[in-house]
Structures are given as structure tokens and as C-alpha cells.
Design a protein around this motif. Structure first.
Motif, PDB file in Angstrom:
ATOM      1  N   ALA A  85       0.871  -1.207   0.007  1.00  0.00           N
ATOM      2  CA  ALA A  85      -0.087  -0.004   0.104  1.00  0.00           C
ATOM      3  C   ALA A  85       0.700   1.108   0.015  1.00  0.00           C
ATOM      4  N   GLY A  86       0.543   2.437  -0.736  1.00  0.00           N
ATOM      5  CA  GLY A  86       1.109   3.357  -0.813  1.00  0.00           C
ATOM      6  C   GLY A  86       0.568   4.426  -1.948  1.00  0.00           C
ATOM      7  N   PRO A  87       1.035   5.775  -1.930  1.00  0.00           N
ATOM      8  CA  PRO A  87       2.349   6.146  -1.293  1.00  0.00           C
ATOM      9  C   PRO A  87       2.111   6.470   0.028  1.00  0.00           C
ATOM     10  N   VAL A  88       3.037   6.512   1.031  1.00  0.00           N
ATOM     11  CA  VAL A  88       2.951   6.710   2.474  1.00  0.00           C
ATOM     12  C   VAL A  88       3.485   8.127   2.640  1.00  0.00           C
ATOM     13  N   LEU A  89       2.714   9.061   3.448  1.00  0.00           N
ATOM     14  CA  LEU A  89       3.239  10.383   3.877  1.00  0.00           C
ATOM     15  C   LEU A  89       3.669  10.232   5.294  1.00  0.00           C
ATOM     16  N   VAL A  90       4.789  10.730   5.499  1.00  0.00           N
ATOM     17  CA  VAL A  90       5.525  10.731   7.027  1.00  0.00           C
ATOM     18  C   VAL A  90       5.510  12.039   7.333  1.00  0.00           C
ATOM     19  N   THR A  91       5.114  12.500   8.405  1.00  0.00           N
ATOM     20  CA  THR A  91       5.143  13.835   9.202  1.00  0.00           C
ATOM     21  C   THR A  91       5.882  13.854  10.270  1.00  0.00           C
ATOM     22  N   LEU A  92       6.590  14.729  10.660  1.00  0.00           N
ATOM     23  CA  LEU A  92       7.210  15.066  12.036  1.00  0.00           C
ATOM     24  C   LEU A  92       7.200  16.325  12.283  1.00  0.00           C
ATOM     25  N   GLU A  93       6.580  16.598  13.571  1.00  0.00           N
ATOM     26  CA  GLU A  93       6.480  17.775  14.242  1.00  0.00           C
ATOM     27  C   GLU A  93       7.585  18.081  15.133  1.00  0.00           C
ATOM     28  N   TRP A  94       8.341  19.054  14.882  1.00  0.00           N
ATOM     29  CA  TRP A  94       9.520  19.533  15.580  1.00  0.00           C
ATOM     30  C   TRP A  94       9.445  20.696  16.454  1.00  0.00           C
ATOM     31  N   PRO A  95       9.224  20.789  17.700  1.00  0.00           N
ATOM     32  CA  PRO A  95       9.065  21.732  18.448  1.00  0.00           C
ATOM     33  C   PRO A  95      10.439  22.382  18.801  1.00  0.00           C
ATOM     34  N   VAL A  96      10.911  23.577  18.182  1.00  0.00           N
ATOM     35  CA  VAL A  96      12.047  24.246  18.234  1.00  0.00           C
ATOM     36  C   VAL A  96      12.242  25.579  18.812  1.00  0.00           C
ATOM     37  N   PRO A  97      12.968  25.904  19.930  1.00  0.00           N
ATOM     38  CA  PRO A  97      12.866  27.418  20.188  1.00  0.00           C
ATOM     39  C   PRO A  97      13.258  28.363  19.288  1.00  0.00           C
ATOM     40  N   PRO A  98      12.730  29.478  19.226  1.00  0.00           N
ATOM     41  CA  PRO A  98      13.151  30.549  18.387  1.00  0.00           C
ATOM     42  C   PRO A  98      14.609  30.840  18.249  1.00  0.00           C
ATOM     43  N   GLU A  99      15.339  30.797  19.145  1.00  0.00           N
ATOM     44  CA  GLU A  99      16.801  31.058  18.985  1.00  0.00           C
ATOM     45  C   GLU A  99      17.558  30.032  18.305  1.00  0.00           C
ATOM     46  N   ASN A 100      17.018  28.892  18.041  1.00  0.00           N
ATOM     47  CA  ASN A 100      17.673  27.741  17.455  1.00  0.00           C
ATOM     48  C   ASN A 100      16.953  27.553  16.146  1.00  0.00           C
ATOM     49  N   ALA A 101      16.191  28.498  15.508  1.00  0.00           N
ATOM     50  CA  ALA A 101      15.482  28.043  14.458  1.00  0.00           C
ATOM     51  C   ALA A 101      16.205  27.921  13.202  1.00  0.00           C
ATOM     52  N   ASP A 102      17.402  29.158  13.042  1.00  0.00           N
ATOM     53  CA  ASP A 102      18.181  28.842  11.827  1.00  0.00           C
ATOM     54  C   ASP A 102      19.005  27.792  11.788  1.00  0.00           C
ATOM     55  N   ALA A 103      19.472  27.500  12.777  1.00  0.00           N
ATOM     56  CA  ALA A 103      20.492  26.380  13.106  1.00  0.00           C
ATOM     57  C   ALA A 103      20.069  24.848  12.740  1.00  0.00           C
ATOM     58  N   GLU A 141      21.621  15.653  15.783  1.00  0.00           N
ATOM     59  CA  GLU A 141      22.219  16.833  15.857  1.00  0.00           C
ATOM     60  C   GLU A 141      20.677  17.885  15.887  1.00  0.00           C
ATOM     61  N   ALA A 142      19.952  17.403  14.909  1.00  0.00           N
ATOM     62  CA  ALA A 142      18.362  18.171  14.848  1.00  0.00           C
ATOM     63  C   ALA A 142      17.739  18.100  16.098  1.00  0.00           C
ATOM     64  N   ARG A 143      17.643  16.859  17.073  1.00  0.00           N
ATOM     65  CA  ARG A 143      17.054  16.870  18.273  1.00  0.00           C
ATOM     66  C   ARG A 143      17.702  17.705  19.234  1.00  0.00           C
ATOM     67  N   SER A 144      19.029  17.770  19.062  1.00  0.00           N
ATOM     68  CA  SER A 144      19.529  18.539  20.300  1.00  0.00           C
ATOM     69  C   SER A 144      19.141  20.229  20.093  1.00  0.00           C
ATOM     70  N   LEU A 145      18.459  20.289  19.138  1.00  0.00           N
ATOM     71  CA  LEU A 145      18.048  21.913  18.540  1.00  0.00           C
ATOM     72  C   LEU A 145      16.473  22.120  19.360  1.00  0.00           C
ATOM     73  N   LEU A 146      16.054  21.094  19.934  1.00  0.00           N
ATOM     74  CA  LEU A 146      14.372  21.144  20.074  1.00  0.00           C
ATOM     75  C   LEU A 146      14.425  21.860  21.596  1.00  0.00           C
ATOM     76  N   ILE A 147      13.028  22.000  21.983  1.00  0.00           N
ATOM     77  CA  ILE A 147      12.855  22.548  23.284  1.00  0.00           C
ATOM     78  C   ILE A 147      12.959  21.416  24.271  1.00  0.00           C
ATOM     79  N   ASP A 148      13.805  21.837  25.360  1.00  0.00           N
ATOM     80  CA  ASP A 148      14.340  20.746  26.214  1.00  0.00           C
ATOM     81  C   ASP A 148      13.007  19.963  26.755  1.00  0.00           C
ATOM     82  N   GLY A 149      13.449  18.679  26.621  1.00  0.00           N
ATOM     83  CA  GLY A 149      12.489  17.393  27.034  1.00  0.00           C
ATOM     84  C   GLY A 149      11.549  17.031  25.796  1.00  0.00           C
TER      85      GLY A 149
END
Length: 544
Positions: free
Chosen positions: A427-445, A507-515
Motif C-alpha cells: 500500500a502506498g504512497p506513504v506520507l510521513v510527518t514529523l512535528e519538531w518543537p524548536v525554540p526561536p533562538e535555534n530556528a536558523d541552526a 543533531e536536529a533533536r539537540s536543537l529542540l525545546i528541552d525534553g
């Protein structure tokens, strides 16, 4: 420090299977060159013109060029040891048939070309897979040196094979070259038979050949480091091929050498390559990959000019020895870099494109520089590509920087366990979505890191990747990508992850909101579920 370097130069040969396969391959490559000389000589004895003699080389290389991509895919989806045994068995059987038919005086020009082409089919099945198994036989630190040794092996055999073929023809006849080539495969088959290769870990079974080829294309398109290696290879071979294509014309013409003299020139190239296998790693350890490839390219360019302008054999002989070392310096460094960059799941099929770039560059270069030689003379056809190599080196220094650090591409299932959806694996296609909570100061990085993550998703099977930022909640980023089928997405989860890709995602996860953790959703095309009501467990078997 000097003794340590010497140990590293020979280190791969301390590995028993690598060593046995290394010397067995030397015999088969030597036999292949001897057979080519015998086939060309026999074709002349059969009373045909120069075209049929030239077609011997075409019959040798065309099957490899045509089949190397699907053969590379096979090298990633079946057991590589068994595929090598199959390829070598095809070559051995075809060489044996050629020997027997020639001895019985039953061979004719079309049949000779057909059997040579069949040997080429076996070569297509083997060539990338032999390279792909090298990292399985040596340690990661020894891969570059194994590539140098492999290049020296091939070039030395290319020097010995024609000379041996000529000697066998002179004493016994062309059939002896075919018999020697037949026997040369037995050593490789024995080593492969004795090799206790660990079974491949494929939780989802083998891929289908068409899908595997597409996966190889997709990986190559979205692997910029590997694409840089291919570009450097194509640029070098396009110009450097003039030496191999025009050396016979130079020997017979300006240098006025006999066939034995031409064999001496080839031997000088081979000896230089063998020496380069031990000299170049010392230089690479001091100055790095980019400097080695650039310096060797410029050295090869200078030697080509010297060879083309030589009025006596002596300067050409010296320049050819240096050229052999420079040739091995470029090609083996690029090959070793490619092997280090490629993960096991796609190594053989990606290396197929390395062979396409190499053989395509040689074919186009030989035709182009041969045309230049006809129009402007052999000397000009040496000097012009030498100048082209200088320009190529300058362009490469600015725009095609080779990766220096070794990336850890060891296979690892670093994604969370896939959801146990009760859907058809097709079955497909499959759409995968990920919601990343990122503080504003880390947005560019975060956006910068996700550009690299996007390539990782595409390399392993994703398409239509996108990154969006919520207009109402600027801390929320939404990553989306699609995968052709649920089965293909499971391969991303279980088979195609690497330590390198895990580190990118970390590395991407390290830029998320703590926890915080990204929220992941899997959506399957509604029409696929509507029109295919038959459902079965999510984890397909190998038969799927």
C-alpha cells in the motif's frame, strides 16, 4: 614512524581471505589480458579485416557497460559470495568453450565474439561486487590501502598479461591463451568456495531488482560527497584515457618500436602503478586526499606531455613509470574514498555508477583523442589532453572538494520501532510527518541541519521532502516526506539507517525545546486502502 607506515602499506595482505583473493584475482586479470591478445590474433588468422579485430575489445567491454548497473543492484540484494561464484563460473565456462572450440577448429568470427561477450557478462556480475566485498575483508582503516593494492594488482596484471599472451601465441598458439584464462578462474572459485561469509541481515527479505536499481539511482542523486568522487573520476579519465588509447600509435609511429617495445612500455606503466601503491599512501597520510588527487593529476599531465613530445624511447619509459604511479594515485584514492562513503546496503549498486563513469570516460576519451590524432597528429593528441588535465585539476580544487573525514556508514536501525499497522505492505504512497518543537533562538541552526537530514531521507527512499513553519506557532516546524510503499518505508526503519544518519538526526533533536520529542505520523494514500481491502500483517516475509 617509517616502519609503521610500511606495515600499514601491507596490512590488508595480512587478512587471509583478502590475500588469497588478491593473488587469485591477479591470475584471472592476467589471464583476461592474455586471452584478449589471443582473441585478437586468432581473429586475424580467421581472415577478417581490422573491424572484426577491433570488435574483440568491444565484445569485452560492452556487456560490462550495459549490465553493470543491474548487476550492481544484484550485488546488494543477493548473497555477494554466491553472485561472485556465479559470475566467475560463467566466465570459466565460456573460456573453456572457447578453448575447446578453437582446439577443434570450429570457431568462427561471430562465435568468437559471442563467447568473448559471454565472458564479459560474467565480468559484469563480478566487477562491482568484488569492490563491494573489500570492506568486509579488511578493517575500515585499511580500505584505502586495499584500494591502492587492488589498483596495483590490476595494472601489473595489465602489463604481464599481454606479454604472456604474446609468448604463448608464439610458442603454442592462440588456443593456449584461452586455456590459461580458463585455468586462472579456478583459484578465485576455490577462494570464494572456502570463504565463510556471514549471512546478510535482511529483516524484510531481498529487494526486487527494479526497485533495487531505482534505490541505487536515488541514493547516488542525493549523496553529494559520492557525486563529487564521480565527477573527479570522470574529469580525470576523460583526458587521461588518451595515454592508453594512443600509446600503441605512439610506439609504432614516432617511437618506431616493435611489438616487444610496446610491451615494454605497458610493463613500465604496470611497474609504476605497483610502486605507487606503496608510495602514494605515505604521501596521502601527510597531505590528505585532495592534495594527493590534485598532485597526481598534475603529475600525470606533465608525464603525458613528456611522452607525447619524446623523440626517443628512454624519456618515454621514465615518464611512463611515473605515469603509472600517478594513475594509481588518482584512481585508487578515488575508489577507496567511494568505498568508505557508501553503506553496505547500497555499496555494490552505487559502485556500478563508478564503473559507468570510468568506462564511459575511457570510451569517450579514446574516441575523441583518436579523432584529434587523425586530424592533428599523435603528439598533439598527447599535449592537448595534458593541458586539459591541468584545467580539470584547477576546476576540481575550487568546485569539487573531496571529503576528508571518514563517515561512519555502519548499518544501524536508529529509528523508533515502526507502528504495527494492519495494512498491505504494498500500500502506498506513504506520507510521513514529523512535528519538531524548536525554540526561536535555534530556528536558523535547525533549518541548516534539516537540509542535510533531507538528503538522508531521500537517500534511503523518501521523495517530495519539505520543511514548513507554523505561521501561528513559530516554535513548531513540520517535516514531511513521502515513500512509495509501506514496505519501502519499513526498509528505511530496519535496513537503511546508518550511524552517520543517526548522528544527523541527533543533531536536529539537540536543537529542540528541552525534553521535547518530534511527533511522528504515518498516513497512507486513502485510495490504496479503499481499493485494496485485503489486509495482512505489516511485517512481510522474505517471499514478499
Amino acid at each position: 614512524m617509517q616502519p609503521a607506515v610500511a606495515v600499514r602499506a601491507w596490512a590488508p595482505l595480512r587478512r587471509r581471505t583478502f590475500r588469497d583473493l588478491y593473488f587469485a584475482q591477479f591470475a584471472t586479470i592476467t589471464g583476461g589480458w592474455a586471452q584478449t591478445v589471443g582473441a585478437q590474433w586468432l581473429m586475424g588468422d580467421l581472415g577478417v579485416g581490422p573491424l572484426f579485430v577491433a570488435l574483440v575489445q568491444t565484445a569485452n567491454t560492452l556487456p560490462i557497460f550495459a549490465l553493470v548497473v543491474p548487476a550492481g543492484a544484484l550485488g546488494d540484494i543477493v548473497d555477494r559470495r554466491r553472485l561472485l561464484i556465479a559470475g566467475q563460473s560463467v566466465m570459466c565456462a565460456a573460456a573453456a568453450a572457447l578453448t575447446l572450440l578453437t582446439a577443434a577448429r570450429l570457431v568462427n568470427p561471430p562465435l568468437l565474439l559471442l563467447l568473448i561477450a559471454l565472458i564479459g557478462v560474467g565480468g559484469a556480475l563480478s566487477i562491482t561486487t568484488f569492490q563491494a566485498v573489500t570492506p568486509e575483508l579488511v578493517s575500515p582503516e585499511e580500505i584505502p590501502q586495499a584500494a591502492y593494492l587492488g589498483g596495483a594488482n590490476a595494472n601489473l596484471a595489465a602489463a604481464v598479461g599481454p606479454a604472456l599472451g604474446g609468448a604463448l601465441i608464439a610458442t603454442i598458439g592462440p588456443v593456449s591463451t584461452f586455456a590459461f584464462n580458463t585455468l586462472s578462474f579456478l583459484g578465485v572459485l576455490l577462494v570464494l568456495y572456502r570463504w565463510k561469509r556471514p549471512p546478510d541481515h535482511r529483516p524484510l527479505g531481498a529487494e526486487h531488482i527494479v526497485g533495487a536499481v531505482r534505490a541505487g539511482v536515488r541514493y547516488t542523486r542525493h549523496a553529494p560527497r559520492f557525486a563529487t568522487v564521480l565527477a573527479r573520476l570522470a574529469l580525470f579519465v576523460l583526458f587521461a584515457s588518451a595515454l592508453w588509447a594512443l600509446l600503441p600509435a605512439l610506439a609504432r609511429g614516432p617511437l618506431r618500436l616493435s611489438a616487444g617495445g610496446y610491451g615494454l612500455l605497458l610493463a613500465c606503466l604496470g611497474l609504476g602503478a605497483a610502486a605507487g601503491a606503496f608510495i602514494v599512501p605515505r604521501i596521502r597520510a601527510r597531505v590528505g586526499t585532495n592534495a594527493v588527487v590534485t598532485g597526481a593529476t598534475l603529475t600525470f599531465a606533465a608525464m603525458m606531455a613528456v611522452i607525447g613530445l619524446s623523440r626517443s624511447p628512454l624519456p618515454a619509459v621514465v615518464a611512463l613509470v611515473v605515469s603509472g604511479a600517478a594513475w594509481i594515485g588518482v584512481l585508487s584514492t578515488l575508489n577507496g574514498t567511494a568505498q568508505v562513503l557508501l553503506p553496505a546496503w547500497t555499496r555494490a549498486r552505487a559502485l556500478a555508477y563508478y564503473q559507468v563513469a570510468f568506462m564511459g570516460g575511457q570510451a569517450l576519451g579514446a574516441f575523441g583523442w583518436g579523432t584529434v590524432a587523425d586530424l592533428a597528429g599523435v603528439r598533439t593528441a598527447f599535449v592537448v589532453p595534458a593541458a586539459g588535465l591541468v584545467v580539470a585539476a584547477a576546476v576540481s580544487m575550487r568546485a569539487l572538494h573531496l571529503p576528508e573525514p571518514r563517515l561512519d556508514v555502519s548499518t544501524i536501525a536508529h529509528w523508533p520501532e515502526p507502528p504495527a499497522l494492519d495494512v498491505d505492505s504494498r500500500a502506498g504512497p506513504v506520507l510521513v510527518t514529523l512535528e519538531w518543537p524548536v525554540p526561536p533562538e535555534n530556528a536558523d541552526a535547525f533549518v541548516k541541519v534539516m537540509r542535510q537530514v533531507s538528503r538522508s531521507r531521500k537517500r534511503t527512499g523518501g521523495t517530495n521532502w519539505g520543511l514548513f513553519r507554523d505561521a501561528e506557532d513559530p516554535t513548531l516546524f513540520l517535516e514531511t516526506f513521502t515513500v512509495a510503499t509501506w514496505h519501502e518505508h519499513l526498509r528505511q526503519h530496519l535496513e537503511r539507517g546508518t550511524v552517520w544518519e543517526r548522528n544527523l538526526e541527533a543533531e536536529a533533536r539537540s536543537l529542540l525545546i528541552d525534553g521535547a520529542e518530534p511527533r511522528i505520523r504515518h498516513l497512507i494514500w486513502a485510495e490504496a486502502l479503499k481499493h485494496k481491502p485485503e489486509l495482512r500483517p505489516v511485517r512481510p516475509t522474505a517471499a514478499d
